[in-house]
Design a protein around this motif. Sequence first.
Motif, PDB file in Angstrom:
ATOM      1  N   ILE A 269       0.829  -1.202   0.000  1.00  0.00           N
ATOM      2  CA  ILE A 269       0.000   0.000   0.000  1.00  0.00           C
ATOM      3  C   ILE A 269       0.866   1.255   0.000  1.00  0.00           C
ATOM      4  N   ASP A 270       1.942   1.211   0.780  1.00  0.00           N
ATOM      5  CA  ASP A 270       2.811   2.387   0.902  1.00  0.00           C
ATOM      6  C   ASP A 270       4.199   1.926   1.309  1.00  0.00           C
ATOM      7  N   LYS A 271       5.205   2.708   0.935  1.00  0.00           N
ATOM      8  CA  LYS A 271       6.579   2.383   1.324  1.00  0.00           C
ATOM      9  C   LYS A 271       7.371   3.674   1.495  1.00  0.00           C
ATOM     10  N   SER A 272       8.281   3.657   2.471  1.00  0.00           N
ATOM     11  CA  SER A 272       9.136   4.812   2.739  1.00  0.00           C
ATOM     12  C   SER A 272      10.510   4.319   3.159  1.00  0.00           C
ATOM     13  N   ILE A 273      11.538   5.013   2.717  1.00  0.00           N
ATOM     14  CA  ILE A 273      12.890   4.734   3.198  1.00  0.00           C
ATOM     15  C   ILE A 273      13.111   5.583   4.442  1.00  0.00           C
ATOM     16  N   VAL A 274      13.371   4.934   5.568  1.00  0.00           N
ATOM     17  CA  VAL A 274      13.491   5.666   6.829  1.00  0.00           C
ATOM     18  C   VAL A 274      14.925   5.697   7.358  1.00  0.00           C
ATOM     19  N   ASP A 275      15.814   4.915   6.738  1.00  0.00           N
ATOM     20  CA  ASP A 275      17.192   4.936   7.230  1.00  0.00           C
ATOM     21  C   ASP A 275      18.127   4.359   6.169  1.00  0.00           C
ATOM     22  N   ILE A 276      19.300   4.945   6.062  1.00  0.00           N
ATOM     23  CA  ILE A 276      20.385   4.401   5.241  1.00  0.00           C
ATOM     24  C   ILE A 276      21.606   4.284   6.134  1.00  0.00           C
ATOM     25  N   ASN A 277      21.987   3.055   6.423  1.00  0.00           N
ATOM     26  CA  ASN A 277      23.127   2.801   7.302  1.00  0.00           C
ATOM     27  C   ASN A 277      24.375   2.627   6.439  1.00  0.00           C
ATOM     28  N   ASN A 278      25.276   3.617   6.515  1.00  0.00           N
ATOM     29  CA  ASN A 278      26.486   3.619   5.693  1.00  0.00           C
ATOM     30  C   ASN A 278      27.737   3.297   6.499  1.00  0.00           C
ATOM     31  N   GLN A 279      27.575   2.616   7.620  1.00  0.00           N
ATOM     32  CA  GLN A 279      28.754   2.295   8.430  1.00  0.00           C
ATOM     33  C   GLN A 279      29.744   1.445   7.638  1.00  0.00           C
ATOM     34  N   GLU A 280      29.201   0.492   6.865  1.00  0.00           N
ATOM     35  CA  GLU A 280      30.027  -0.251   5.909  1.00  0.00           C
ATOM     36  C   GLU A 280      29.797   0.396   4.546  1.00  0.00           C
ATOM     37  N   VAL A 281      30.723   1.225   4.107  1.00  0.00           N
ATOM     38  CA  VAL A 281      30.524   2.048   2.914  1.00  0.00           C
ATOM     39  C   VAL A 281      30.164   1.210   1.695  1.00  0.00           C
ATOM     40  N   GLU A 282      30.807   0.073   1.540  1.00  0.00           N
ATOM     41  CA  GLU A 282      30.568  -0.761   0.363  1.00  0.00           C
ATOM     42  C   GLU A 282      29.326  -1.639   0.522  1.00  0.00           C
ATOM     43  N   TYR A 283      28.802  -1.718   1.747  1.00  0.00           N
ATOM     44  CA  TYR A 283      27.635  -2.581   1.985  1.00  0.00           C
ATOM     45  C   TYR A 283      26.592  -1.842   2.837  1.00  0.00           C
ATOM     46  N   PRO A 284      25.967  -0.824   2.264  1.00  0.00           N
ATOM     47  CA  PRO A 284      24.964  -0.074   3.032  1.00  0.00           C
ATOM     48  C   PRO A 284      23.699  -0.902   3.265  1.00  0.00           C
ATOM     49  N   ILE A 285      23.022  -0.609   4.366  1.00  0.00           N
ATOM     50  CA  ILE A 285      21.750  -1.265   4.684  1.00  0.00           C
ATOM     51  C   ILE A 285      20.650  -0.225   4.597  1.00  0.00           C
ATOM     52  N   ILE A 286      19.644  -0.511   3.782  1.00  0.00           N
ATOM     53  CA  ILE A 286      18.519   0.398   3.578  1.00  0.00           C
ATOM     54  C   ILE A 286      17.317  -0.128   4.348  1.00  0.00           C
ATOM     55  N   THR A 287      16.719   0.721   5.173  1.00  0.00           N
ATOM     56  CA  THR A 287      15.545   0.322   5.941  1.00  0.00           C
ATOM     57  C   THR A 287      14.295   0.949   5.338  1.00  0.00           C
ATOM     58  N   PHE A 288      13.355   0.094   4.965  1.00  0.00           N
ATOM     59  CA  PHE A 288      12.064   0.523   4.450  1.00  0.00           C
ATOM     60  C   PHE A 288      10.990   0.297   5.517  1.00  0.00           C
ATOM     61  N   GLU A 289      10.050   1.207   5.604  1.00  0.00           N
ATOM     62  CA  GLU A 289       8.822   0.986   6.365  1.00  0.00           C
ATOM     63  C   GLU A 289       7.711   0.783   5.339  1.00  0.00           C
ATOM     64  N   LEU A 290       7.058  -0.358   5.399  1.00  0.00           N
ATOM     65  CA  LEU A 290       6.012  -0.711   4.435  1.00  0.00           C
ATOM     66  C   LEU A 290       4.659  -0.796   5.127  1.00  0.00           C
TER      67      LEU A 290
END
Length: 394
Positions: A269-290
Amino acid sequence: MLEKTIKQPIRLVALDTEVFDKANFNFQSKIFQKLIELVRAEKISIYLTTITHQEISEHIHRKAKQAASGFKKLHKDFREQAKIIYYSSKYQKLLNLTLEEEELMNELREQFSDFIEKSQIEILSIKTVSPEDIFAKYFKSIAPFHNGQKKHEFPDAFALAAIEEKAKKENRKIYVISGDKDWLEASNQSEHLIYKESIDKLLEDIIAQESDEIDLCYEIFEDNLEEIKEEISSIFIEGEFSLSDDFAYGYLEPGSEYIEVVVDVINIIDKSIVDINNQEVEYPIITFELKIDISYTAHISYDSTEYAFWDSEDHAYYNIQNVTEKLKQKIVISVELEILLFRDELHHLCFNAIENVDLDTNGSIGTIVLVDEGFEENQEELDSCFSPDEYDDN
C-alpha cells in the motif's frame, strides 16, 4: 580554493498523540530512536504541546488499564482450565501471575519521560492561544472543526494553534506529524504548517535531501519485489493464529484445532525509506517501512461436538465429528524491511540480500484471530492437507 557546504537548516517538528498510539508507545522502536539520533545531529527539533503531552499520558493510563483487565480475565479462565498444575513444583507459580495496572502505567510513563529528555522535546504551552480564535473556527466549521465531535476537535484546535504560534514566533515552518486527517486539513489552511502523515514520511524527506541515491534504492526494491513478498509471506504463515471464542457456534472441542495458512496476495500500500546505514561504505543497509495488506486462506481442521452426546459416567463426548474447512481473510500490517546492498566495480548500488523482516515492530498484531465467517467447503483439498489418522478419536 576549498569548497564550502551549506548546512541544512534544522527542521522543526511537532508530534500528535496519534503518532504515539500508532507506535503502541514503543519508545525503543527504530523510528523513535532515529528521531533521537536526528536531534543529537542537530537536524531536527521536536515539539509537543501541553495538551498532546497530557493526552499521551492519559492514553498510556487507559491502555495499561485495558491490559490489566484483559490479563485478569484471561488468567481467570487459565486458572479454571489449569487446576492440574496446582501441585506442580515447576508450573504452580503460573497460577499466581499478576499484571499490576499502576506498575505498568508508571513504567511506560517513565519511558515516555525518558524519550522526552533524550530527544530534547520542547513542551509548548497553550496559555497564549486565544479562546476567541478557537471558537471563531468552531462556529465557522474551520478545520479541525467539521465532524461535530467537539470533545475530540477542541484539543486538536488548541494544539494546532499553539504549534502555529510557535512557527510564527520563529518565523519558520513547522512539520506536523499526524495520521489524523483533521490535522491535514488544518495544515493545508496554514502557511506555517507542513503536514506529514507519519514519521516515516518525514525521515524520507530528510534522507532524500542528503542522498542522491534514494531513487535507485526504490528501483532496487521494485526489481526484487517478488523475493521481498516471498520473504514476508514465509514469515507471516509462521505467525500465531487462533480461532475466535465463538468459532463453530460453540461446538468446537478445545485443543482439537489445526490451522494451516496460505498467503494468496500481498499488496504494498505504501513504502518509505526511513534509514540508510552507511557504516560499511561498500555494503549499506537500507531500511524501508512498508504498509501492506495480506490476503490469506486459513485451512482449518477441528473436532465438532454439534452432533455429539455427553456421557456423564465417562465424562467424555461421543460421536465427535472432525470438520475440515477453509476461510479467507485480509489484514493490513506495517512491516520493517532491511535490505543489504553492495557497490559494484563502478561503485553503483546493487541488491545483495534481504537482511531482516519484522512484521510486528510495535507488538500490535499479536495472535491473529480467525472468525467463523465466509467458510467454503473444500473437502477434497483438505483431505490431502490433513492426515485422517491424526484426528481419530482415541
